[in-house]
Design a protein around this motif. Structure first.
Motif, PDB file in Angstrom:
ATOM      1  N   PHE A  34       0.353  -1.918  47.213  1.00 16.37           N
ATOM      2  CA  PHE A  34       0.232  -3.321  46.792  1.00 16.37           C
ATOM      3  C   PHE A  34      -1.101  -3.572  46.080  1.00 16.37           C
ATOM      4  O   PHE A  34      -1.164  -4.279  45.087  1.00 16.37           O
ATOM      5  N   LEU A  73      -0.722  -2.235  42.576  1.00 19.05           N
ATOM      6  CA  LEU A  73       0.142  -3.043  41.723  1.00 19.05           C
ATOM      7  C   LEU A  73      -0.496  -4.378  41.379  1.00 19.05           C
ATOM      8  O   LEU A  73      -0.182  -4.974  40.356  1.00 19.05           O
ATOM      9  N   LEU A 106       7.287  -8.405  57.703  1.00 21.63           N
ATOM     10  CA  LEU A 106       7.413  -9.864  57.752  1.00 21.63           C
ATOM     11  C   LEU A 106       6.924 -10.516  56.463  1.00 21.63           C
ATOM     12  O   LEU A 106       7.462 -11.521  56.015  1.00 21.63           O
ATOM     13  N   ARG A 118       8.530 -10.150  51.372  1.00 24.19           N
ATOM     14  CA  ARG A 118       9.089 -10.946  50.268  1.00 24.19           C
ATOM     15  C   ARG A 118       8.047 -11.873  49.627  1.00 24.19           C
ATOM     16  O   ARG A 118       7.852 -11.810  48.414  1.00 24.19           O
ATOM     17  N   PRO A 119       7.365 -12.717  50.433  1.00 22.49           N
ATOM     18  CA  PRO A 119       6.344 -13.565  49.777  1.00 22.49           C
ATOM     19  C   PRO A 119       5.222 -12.750  49.137  1.00 22.49           C
ATOM     20  O   PRO A 119       4.676 -13.166  48.114  1.00 22.49           O
ATOM     21  N   VAL A 164       5.501  -9.823  47.640  1.00 20.58           N
ATOM     22  CA  VAL A 164       5.979  -9.344  46.336  1.00 20.58           C
ATOM     23  C   VAL A 164       5.989 -10.493  45.338  1.00 20.58           C
ATOM     24  O   VAL A 164       5.516 -10.354  44.199  1.00 20.58           O
ATOM     25  N   ILE A 165       6.500 -11.652  45.753  1.00 19.01           N
ATOM     26  CA  ILE A 165       6.536 -12.796  44.828  1.00 19.01           C
ATOM     27  C   ILE A 165       5.118 -13.180  44.430  1.00 19.01           C
ATOM     28  O   ILE A 165       4.844 -13.474  43.265  1.00 19.01           O
ATOM     29  N   CYS A 208       2.607 -11.255  44.172  1.00 23.46           N
ATOM     30  CA  CYS A 208       2.096 -10.269  43.213  1.00 23.46           C
ATOM     31  C   CYS A 208       2.666 -10.521  41.828  1.00 23.46           C
ATOM     32  O   CYS A 208       1.966 -10.447  40.826  1.00 23.46           O
ATOM     33  N   VAL A 209       3.979 -10.799  41.752  1.00 24.32           N
ATOM     34  CA  VAL A 209       4.650 -10.876  40.464  1.00 24.32           C
ATOM     35  C   VAL A 209       4.399 -12.218  39.793  1.00 24.32           C
ATOM     36  O   VAL A 209       4.071 -12.288  38.612  1.00 24.32           O
ATOM     37  N   ASP A 210       4.562 -13.297  40.541  1.00 27.37           N
ATOM     38  CA  ASP A 210       4.535 -14.619  39.927  1.00 27.37           C
ATOM     39  C   ASP A 210       3.890 -15.627  40.886  1.00 27.37           C
ATOM     40  O   ASP A 210       4.590 -16.429  41.518  1.00 27.37           O
ATOM     41  N   PHE A 212       4.831 -19.315  40.545  1.00 29.20           N
ATOM     42  CA  PHE A 212       6.141 -19.672  41.078  1.00 29.20           C
ATOM     43  C   PHE A 212       6.057 -19.907  42.583  1.00 29.20           C
ATOM     44  O   PHE A 212       6.572 -20.899  43.100  1.00 29.20           O
ATOM     45  N   LEU A 213       5.388 -18.999  43.284  1.00 32.01           N
ATOM     46  CA  LEU A 213       5.288 -19.147  44.736  1.00 32.01           C
ATOM     47  C   LEU A 213       4.576 -20.453  45.092  1.00 32.01           C
ATOM     48  O   LEU A 213       4.951 -21.134  46.034  1.00 32.01           O
ATOM     49  N   ASP A 236      10.050   2.149  41.640  1.00 27.54           N
ATOM     50  CA  ASP A 236       9.986   0.817  42.240  1.00 27.54           C
ATOM     51  C   ASP A 236       9.436   0.881  43.664  1.00 27.54           C
ATOM     52  O   ASP A 236       9.174   1.951  44.202  1.00 27.54           O
ATOM     53  N   LEU A 237       9.259  -0.302  44.259  1.00 26.73           N
ATOM     54  CA  LEU A 237       8.600  -0.379  45.562  1.00 26.73           C
ATOM     55  C   LEU A 237       9.301   0.444  46.623  1.00 26.73           C
ATOM     56  O   LEU A 237       8.647   1.082  47.444  1.00 26.73           O
TER      57      LEU A 237
END
Lengths: 295, 296
Positions: free
Chosen positions: A40, A43, A161, A164-165, A167-168, A170-172, A175-176, A227-228
C-alpha cells in the motif's frame, strides 16, 4: 553434494539450534504483516514515508532504553508512543494547514530523530546504538516472539477490516470524502499499523532494516503481479524467502555476517533479479519486443 | 423557505461566498436550485463554476453565507473536473465502478451478489466487456464513461458534474447526455458546469451564468442572451491582491433587503432587472478603493 547434504544445509541449522528456530518464526511472522503494508505504501507513492517513520520511532525507543535499559516492553512502548505521535501530528497538520503530508511528516520525523540521537548519546555507547539500528534477530526471546506474532495477527485482521476504504482512499480520496467520513480515520489507522510493524521489526531487524522487509518485497512483487490480489501474496512470499535465505547465509557464511543485514540483502538481491527478469515490466522483457496482438 | 430547503434534492444558497485565501471566487450567491432541476452553470474560465460545485459538495468551506443541500450532504454524487484518481493503481474497471455502492454496502458487506448490477451499470454507459480491464488501460472517454457508471450506482438525489465533457468525443458526449436526461426524468437534481453553449441550449432547462457573482439565473432560453454573456466575459477579472474587506453586509442593511427573496429556482441576480448592485458602484469599501481595480 547429495540430497541429504542439501537437506542438512537448508534445515539443519533450524533443527539443531533453538535460536535459529526463534529467529525464523519471528521473521516469518513479520513477513506476513509488513509486506502488505509495504504494498500500500508503494502504491500510494509513500515508500519513503516508512523510512521517515522508522526514524521517528527512534527517540521513543531511546527513551525507553534510558529508563529501563535493554528492556523489550519499555523500548516497544516508547517506540509506539513516538511513532504514533509523529503520525498523528503529521496527519493533523496535513488536514488543518496548507502543508502536504510528506512535508509535515518530514518536519516531525526530523524533530523526532534529532531528539532520539540526542537521547541515545546521553547515555548509550556505540554498541547500544548499533543494537537499536541493526536489532538482534538471533536473540529473540519468548516475549519478543509473542510481540511479533501479536503484531502480525493484529495487522492482518486490521487490514482485512480496512481493505475496502483503504483501497478507495488510495485510488480516489476525493470520492471517499464525498461519500463517507472514513477517509481520515482509515488513513490514521493505516499509519498506526505501519508504526506498529516498524516497532515490532526493529526488535528483530533494527529500525533501518525493518523498513527493508516492509518495502523491498513489496517493490519486488510489482515485477511479478498486476493487481492487489497478486501483489500482497507475492510480497509475503518474497519476504519469507528473504528471511530464510538471510538466516541461512549468515549461519553458513565463513565470516561473521550479521543476520539482520543478511536478510535485507537477500531481499535486495531478489529485487535486483526481479527487476531484470520479472514478467511485469522487468528490464529483459522490455528489451524483447513481442509481436503485438490483432486487437 | 427553510421547509423548501429541507426538501430532498433542493440546494439553497444564502449569501454564499466561496474562495481561496479570502479572495472570493463565488461572490454573494443567493437562491435555490429546485429539486429535480437540470441546471447548467456557465461562465468564462475562473468564473467560479468549479468552486461553486466544490462548495455544494462540501470540499471547501464558505468564506461567508451558507449552502444547504437536501437533508444529508452525503446524498450528493460529485464528478470533479480533473478527478484526483490515481489511474496507475492496479484496479479493475469493475472495482472502480463498485465504489458507487459504498452507501449501501459500506466497508464490509459483500459485493459478490452485486455483480449483475455492476455489469448493468457498465452496459448503460456502453462499456460491455470492460469489467476486468485495469483502469490504467482505459482511454479518456472510456474512463469518463466508467465514472458515469459509478454515478449511476451512487443513486444520488443530487448529481454535480464539473465540465464532464472536456476532451470527450461527440458520440460519448451524446451517450452521456442521454444518461443525464434520464436522471432528470427520474426527478434527480443535476447541476453541470459546462462551456458548450449549444449543448446547454439543447439539453438544460435552466442556466446560471456566473462570473464570480451571479450574472443571470433562470430558464436557459431567457438567460443565454448575448448581452448577458458579454457582461459575464467583462466581469471575469483577475484577483486584486490588495482588495479591501468586502462590506456586503452593511450594504444589505442599507438596502432594506426587500428584493432578496428569490422565486423558487431563480437567483436574485434575476434577468438583468437592475439588481446587480456590484456593478453600480454602491459597494462600499475601505479607503474608497474600487473593489474590482486593476491588478497591481
Amino acid at each position: 553434494m547429495t540430497f541429504a547434504d542439501c537437506l542438512d544445509f537448508l534445515i539443519g541449522p533450524f533443527v539443531e539450534f533453538g535460536f535459529m528456530r526463534r529467529a525464523l518464526a519471528g521473521c516469518l511472522a513479520l513477513s506476513l504483516s509488513a509486506p502488505p503494508l509495504g504494498v500500500f505504501l508503494m502504491l500510494r507513492r509513500m515508500s519513503l514515508m516508512s523510512e521517515a517513520m522508522s526514524h521517528a520511532i527512534l527517540p521513543g525507543a531511546a527513551a525507553g532504553f534510558l529508563v529501563a535499559g535493554l528492556s523489550l516492553p519499555a523500548m516497544t512502548l516508547g517506540g509506539l508512543v513516538a511513532g504514533l505521535a509523529v503520525a498523528l501530528a503529521a496527519g493533523l497538520v496535513t488536514r488543518s494547514t496548507v502543508l502536504k503530508e510528506d512535508a509535515s511528516l518530514a518536519a516531525f520525523y526530523l524533530i523526532s530523530l534529532a531528539g532520539g540521537v540526542f537521547l541515545v548519546s546521553l547515555r548509550g555507547s556505540q554498541v547500544d546504538l548499533l543494537h537499536i539500528l541493526f536489532g538482534t534477530v538471533l536473540a529473540l526471546d519468548d516475549d519478543a516472539l509473542t510481540l511479533l506474532g501479536g503484531i502480525a495477527s493484529l495487522t492482518l485482521v486490521a487490514l482485512a477490516l480496512l481493505y475496502r476504504p483503504l483501497v478507495i482512499e488510495c485510488v480516489d480520496p476525493l470520492f471517499l470524502r464525498t461519500v463517507s467520513r472514513a477517509g481520515g480515520p482509515v488513513h490514521s489507522a493505516f499509519l498506526a499499523l505501519v508504526v506498529v510493524n516498524l516497532v515490532g521489526g526493529f526488535q528483530a531487524l533494527g529500525t533501518l532494516l525493518a523498513v527493508g522487509l516492509m518495502l523491498l518485497p513489496a517493490i519486488t512483487a510489482r515485477f511479478w503481479a498486476a493487481d492487489l490480489s497478486g501483489l500482497i501474496p507475492v510480497a509475503m512470499l518474497v519476504s519469507m524467502l528473504s528471511s530464510v535465505t538471510g538466516l541461512l547465509v549468515s549461519y553458513h557464511a565463513g565470516i561473521r555476517l550479521p543476520t539482520g543485514p543478511a536478510i535485507v540483502l537477500a531481499a535486495g538481491a531478489l529485487y535486483l533479479v526481479s527487476m531484470l527478469v520479472g514478467p511485469r515490466g522487468g528490464l529483459l522483457h522490455r528489451l524483447v519486443r513481442r509481436r503485438h496482438l490483432e486487437a | 423557505m427553510s421547509g423548501e430547503a429541507a426538501r430532498a434534492g433542493a440546494i439553497r444558497f444564502q449569501g454564499l461566498t466561496l474562495g481561496y485565501d479570502r479572495h472570493p471566487a463565488v461572490h454573494h450567491l443567493d437562491g435555490t436550485i429546485a429539486a429535480g432541476d437540470l441546471l447548467a452553470v456557465v461562465g468564462p474560465n475562473g468564473a467560479g463554476k468549479s468552486t461553486l460545485l466544490k462548495g455544494i459538495v462540501g470540499e471547501i468551506r464558505p468564506l461567508d453565507g451558507s449552502v444547504e443541500a437536501g437533508p444529508r450532504s452525503g446524498a450528493i454524487a460529485y464528478l470533479p473536473q480533473a478527478a484526483e484518481i490515481d489511474r496507475s493503481f492496479p484496479l479493475s474497471v469493475l472495482d472502480l465502478v463498485a465504489m458507487g455502492l459504498w452507501r449501501p454496502l459500506g466497508a464490509w458487506r459483500s459485493l459478490t451478489r452485486q455483480r449483475s448490477r455492476l455489469i448493468e451499470a457498465l452496459a448503460a454507459v456502453g462499456l460491455n466487456g470492460f469489467e476486468d480491464r485495469p483502469i490504467g488501460t482505459l482511454s479518456g472517454g472510456q474512463f469518463q464513461r466508467a465514472l458515469f457508471a459509478r454515478l449511476i450506482l451512487q443513486d444520488a438525489r443530487i448529481i454535480l458534474l464539473d465540465e464532464p465533457f472536456t476532451g470527450i468525443d461527440e458520440r460519448t458526449t451524446a451517450d452521456l447526455l442521454t444518461l443525464i436526461r434520464g436522471w432528470h426524468r427520474e426527478g434527480r437534481t443535476v447541476v453541470a458546469a459546462l462551456h458548450d453553449l449549444g449543448q446547454v441550449r439543447a439539453h438544460f432547462a435552466s442556466t446560471l451564468v456566473l462570473a464570480r457573482r451571479p450574472i443571470a439565473w433562470g430558464p436557459t432560453r431567457e438567460v443565454l442572451t448575448p448581452p448577458v454573456l458579454a457582461r459575464a466575459l467583462r466581469l471575469s477579472e483577475a484577483w486584486d491582491e490588495a482588495a479591501a474587506i468586502c462590506r456586503h453586509e452593511a450594504h444589505e442593511a442599507h438596502h432594506g433587503g426587500s428584493p432578496e427573496t428569490p422565486a423558487p429556482g431563480h437567483g436574485h441576480a434575476g434577468h438583468g432587472h437592475g439588481h446587480d448592485h456590484h456593478e453600480h458602484g454602491h459597494h462600499d469599501h475601505d479607503h474608497g478603493r474600487a473593489h474590482h481595480g486593476a491588478v497591481s
